[in-house]
Design a protein around this motif. Structure first.
Motif, PDB file in Angstrom:
ATOM      1  N   TRP A 143       0.800  -1.217   0.000  1.00  0.00           N
ATOM      2  CA  TRP A 143       0.000   0.000   0.000  1.00  0.00           C
ATOM      3  C   TRP A 143       0.835   1.270   0.000  1.00  0.00           C
ATOM      4  O   TRP A 143       0.367   2.337  -0.375  1.00  0.00           O
ATOM      5  CB  TRP A 143      -1.010   0.005   1.137  1.00  0.00           C
ATOM      6  CG  TRP A 143      -0.517  -0.292   2.508  1.00  0.00           C
ATOM      7  CD1 TRP A 143      -0.521  -1.495   3.145  1.00  0.00           C
ATOM      8  CD2 TRP A 143       0.022   0.648   3.459  1.00  0.00           C
ATOM      9  NE1 TRP A 143      -0.008  -1.377   4.411  1.00  0.00           N
ATOM     10  CE2 TRP A 143       0.324  -0.074   4.636  1.00  0.00           C
ATOM     11  CE3 TRP A 143       0.268   2.011   3.424  1.00  0.00           C
ATOM     12  CZ2 TRP A 143       0.872   0.511   5.765  1.00  0.00           C
ATOM     13  CZ3 TRP A 143       0.812   2.616   4.556  1.00  0.00           C
ATOM     14  CH2 TRP A 143       1.106   1.869   5.705  1.00  0.00           C
ATOM     15  N   ARG A 199      -8.124 -10.070  -1.194  1.00  0.00           N
ATOM     16  CA  ARG A 199      -8.402  -8.631  -1.199  1.00  0.00           C
ATOM     17  C   ARG A 199      -7.909  -7.936   0.062  1.00  0.00           C
ATOM     18  O   ARG A 199      -8.303  -6.802   0.336  1.00  0.00           O
ATOM     19  CB  ARG A 199      -9.898  -8.389  -1.377  1.00  0.00           C
ATOM     20  CG  ARG A 199     -10.444  -8.872  -2.724  1.00  0.00           C
ATOM     21  CD  ARG A 199     -11.913  -8.551  -2.879  1.00  0.00           C
ATOM     22  NE  ARG A 199     -12.428  -8.999  -4.175  1.00  0.00           N
ATOM     23  CZ  ARG A 199     -13.683  -8.858  -4.565  1.00  0.00           C
ATOM     24  NH1 ARG A 199     -14.563  -8.281  -3.768  1.00  0.00           N
ATOM     25  NH2 ARG A 199     -14.061  -9.296  -5.754  1.00  0.00           N
ATOM     26  N   TRP A 201      -5.945  -5.612   1.965  1.00  0.00           N
ATOM     27  CA  TRP A 201      -5.145  -4.447   1.587  1.00  0.00           C
ATOM     28  C   TRP A 201      -4.200  -4.008   2.699  1.00  0.00           C
ATOM     29  O   TRP A 201      -3.347  -3.138   2.479  1.00  0.00           O
ATOM     30  CB  TRP A 201      -6.040  -3.277   1.197  1.00  0.00           C
ATOM     31  CG  TRP A 201      -6.911  -2.773   2.306  1.00  0.00           C
ATOM     32  CD1 TRP A 201      -8.151  -3.212   2.647  1.00  0.00           C
ATOM     33  CD2 TRP A 201      -6.600  -1.734   3.243  1.00  0.00           C
ATOM     34  NE1 TRP A 201      -8.640  -2.528   3.739  1.00  0.00           N
ATOM     35  CE2 TRP A 201      -7.701  -1.602   4.110  1.00  0.00           C
ATOM     36  CE3 TRP A 201      -5.501  -0.892   3.417  1.00  0.00           C
ATOM     37  CZ2 TRP A 201      -7.725  -0.681   5.159  1.00  0.00           C
ATOM     38  CZ3 TRP A 201      -5.526   0.031   4.455  1.00  0.00           C
ATOM     39  CH2 TRP A 201      -6.637   0.132   5.313  1.00  0.00           C
ATOM     40  N   SER A 204      -0.419  -7.919   2.548  1.00  0.00           N
ATOM     41  CA  SER A 204      -0.467  -8.496   1.210  1.00  0.00           C
ATOM     42  C   SER A 204      -0.523 -10.019   1.272  1.00  0.00           C
ATOM     43  O   SER A 204       0.219 -10.644   2.038  1.00  0.00           O
ATOM     44  CB  SER A 204       0.768  -8.080   0.418  1.00  0.00           C
ATOM     45  OG  SER A 204       0.877  -8.826  -0.778  1.00  0.00           O
TER      46      SER A 204
END
Length: 226
Positions: A143, A199, A201, A204
């Motif tokens: 991110w 998914r 976030w 990872s």
């Protein structure tokens, strides 16, 4: 509450449902929750109630600084509190123990398993890791690429944060990942399952996969699901 190194450790014990024929011994589950959560966190509580309905003893706890437990959190302190709860579980005479760790709790579960290996202590355990990471400094890589203007500042902060380096522990064993065992750091683990949402976030899925790849060689039965 259990007595720990920093004072009281808040613990909940979900006993097997009344219809279960085996109320003592049997399989015990020890659940370590993630950061920003407590043992009262809804999804975890529902999960443990379900396991109790399946005739297992389910135990959750808040390490120091979480929930109503005493003390200030630190990496070693959180690991020590997890070990203290495992000692209590082992003293109940379980036939088997399943360690479940979610996110930060996955690092706690790995730390407990590595210490079991290091000390050649009973019991042998199975390990279920949800949303696990290799180490805390590794977690923001995905991110931070979306916010490059903050990347260097966050990385600098993480260099002084607790590492919770699970990848080192599964390779080498010991609470600090510094002792090399003949079978790696998970020699007391009978089976390993790593589960990760594609998914996610925050952590990872690639980190969960990497941890699994590092760990599976020292475990007889293992699987990865994402």
């Amino acid at each position: 509450r259990l007595a720990g190194g920093a004072g009281g450790i808040g613990v909940w014990h979900y006993r097997p449902s009344a219809g279960c024929t085996q109320r003592q011994g049997g399989t015990w589950v020890l659940y370590a929750h993630g950061n920003g959560e407590t043992r009262a966190w809804g999804p975890a509580a529902r999960k443990l109630l379900h396991l109790a309905g399946e005739c297992m003893h389910a135990v959750s706890f808040d390490p120091r600084g979480f929930g109503d437990s005493d003390g200030v959190p630190s990496e070693q302190g959180v690991l020590d509190d997890g070990w203290r709860v495992l000692e209590w579980v082992a003293g109940q005479g379980p036939s088997s123990v399943l360690l479940i760790g979610h996110s930060l709790g996955a690092a706690v579960a790995v730390g407990i398993a590595a210490r079991l290996c290091e000390e050649a202590a009973a019991p042998a355990v199975s390990l279920l890791l949800e949303g696990a990471f290799t180490s805390i400094p590794d977690t923001p890589a995905e991110w931070l690429s979306l916010a490059p203007h903050t990347a260097e500042r966050v990385r600098a902060v993480l260099q002084t944060a607790p590492r919770f380096a699970s990848v080192e522990r599964v390779r080498h064993g010991g609470q600090h990942g510094g002792q090399t065992g003949r079978q790696g750091g998970l020699c007391s683990v009978a089976s390993l399952l790593v589960v990760h949402g594609v998914r996610d976030w925050v952590v990872s899925p690639a980190l969960g996969r990497r941890l699994y790849e590092e760990a599976r060689g020292g475990v007889e039965r293992s699987a990865h699901i994402s």
